[in-house]
Design an enzyme around this catalytic site. Structure first.
Site, PDB file in Angstrom:
ATOM      1  N   PRO A 246      -2.514   7.732   5.221  1.00  0.00           N
ATOM      2  CA  PRO A 246      -1.932   7.234   6.478  1.00  0.00           C
ATOM      3  C   PRO A 246      -2.012   5.718   6.679  1.00  0.00           C
ATOM      4  CG  PRO A 246      -4.067   8.200   6.926  1.00  0.00           C
ATOM      5  CD  PRO A 246      -3.810   8.414   5.452  1.00  0.00           C
ATOM      6  N   CYS A 247      -1.278   4.990   5.866  1.00  0.00           N
ATOM      7  CA  CYS A 247      -1.260   3.537   6.018  1.00  0.00           C
ATOM      8  C   CYS A 247      -0.591   3.132   7.332  1.00  0.00           C
ATOM      9  CB  CYS A 247      -0.577   2.873   4.821  1.00  0.00           C
ATOM     10  SG  CYS A 247       1.107   3.410   4.510  1.00  0.00           S
ATOM     11  N   HIS A 248       0.164   4.073   7.930  1.00  0.00           N
ATOM     12  CA  HIS A 248       0.811   3.777   9.216  1.00  0.00           C
ATOM     13  C   HIS A 248      -0.197   3.636  10.348  1.00  0.00           C
ATOM     14  CE1 HIS A 248       0.569   8.191   8.777  1.00  0.00           C
ATOM     15  NE2 HIS A 248       0.288   8.183  10.074  1.00  0.00           N
TER      16      HIS A 248
END
Length: 282
Positions: A246-248
């Site tokens: 989850p780089c978001h």
């Protein structure tokens, strides 16, 4: 920029140019520091502060990019590549690739040869995506509405792999995440290739709970390298598996959401969706 900062910037720019021009000689810290009239310790500190990485690591990046070009575009031998990059042996070339690319020079040159990859297209709440997996787990997932572009991008990442348009259990378990909560994450198998630093950053991202956000600075502290915010940003930008890693959930310390490989609007939508979903579940 005040006068002192301008002087520092000019010195670091000069050092970077010197390293780029002389990387085939593999200059050491003392040599580059002398070039810009600083002590090695002062230069090390100043360079790391401005460039976000150490002079040694920067030299390695420059060297490995040159070596990659020789291996892929000119199909040079490992011996010739080591020699042309200024390295004393193929074992040093091997170590350089493992540290920077997370793979051996031969693996890089082979471009995924003998690697069997299944891939398919799917829909998600945030648009169409392509997902791919090896015999060990999901190796790639990216949002892309155009299937032809999605396929070309995947093939370019593993240029010599054997591809098959096929859905498998790894992909199904991964796509199930869009319908379930993140407590199912351990059931998803990933097959990632990256440097030790990248893997450490990606592992840290997996610890950010759904509905929560973190910053580049926080991730840098999390991995025990609080001054490496820029390097963390670069590692996050190299994330090969959208959403699952989850780089978001990483934003700027100012509160600005910042950039996203698959579009800022999509990042905002995902963050909003996760916050809403987590509140509903509470």
């Amino acid at each position: 920029m005040n006068t002192q900062n301008q002087i520092h910037y000019d010195r670091i720019a000069e050092a970077i140019e010197y390293i780029k021009q002389n990387f085939k000689r593999q200059p050491n810290l003392e040599e580059v520091a002398a070039q810009i009239h600083l002590s090695p310790a002062h230069f090390q500190r100043l360079f790391t502060e401005w460039a976000g990485t150490s002079p040694k690591k920067f030299l390695q990046y420059i060297s490995v990019e040159h070596a990659k070009k020789l291996l892929q575009q000119e199909q040079a031998t490992l011996f010739d590549t080591a020699f042309e990059t200024g390295l004393s042996s193929t074992s040093r070339l091997h170590d350089l690739f493992v540290n920077i690319e997370g793979m051996t020079p031969a693996e890089y040159k082979n471009g995924g040869r003998d690697l069997a990859i299944n891939y398919n297209f799917a829909e998600s709440p945030f648009g169409s995506l392509i997902i791919a997996s090896t015999t060990k787990g999901v190796c790639y997932m990216a949002f892309e509405n155009n299937e032809e572009i999605a396929q070309q991008t995947l093939f370019a990442k593993f240029p010599n792999a054997l591809f098959q348009l096929k859905t498998d259990t790894f992909q199904q378990n991964a796509l199930f995440i869009f319908q379930n909560d993140w407590t199912k994450l351990p059931e998803i198998k990933l097959h990632l290739k990256g440097t030790d630093f990248q893997l450490k950053v990606w592992e840290s991202l997996l610890k950010i709970s759904m509905g929560k956000l973190s910053t580049y600075g926080n991730i840098a502290e999390e991995i025990g390298n609080p001054k490496a915010s820029r390097a963390v940003g670069t590692a996050i930008g190299s994330n090969p598996v959208a959403f699952l890693i989850p780089c978001h959930r990483v934003i700027q310390s100012s509160g600005n959401f910042g950039g996203y490989m698959w579009g800022n609007t999509r990042k905002t939508a995902i963050i909003g969706w996760e916050i809403a979903k987590s509140k509903v579940e509470i």
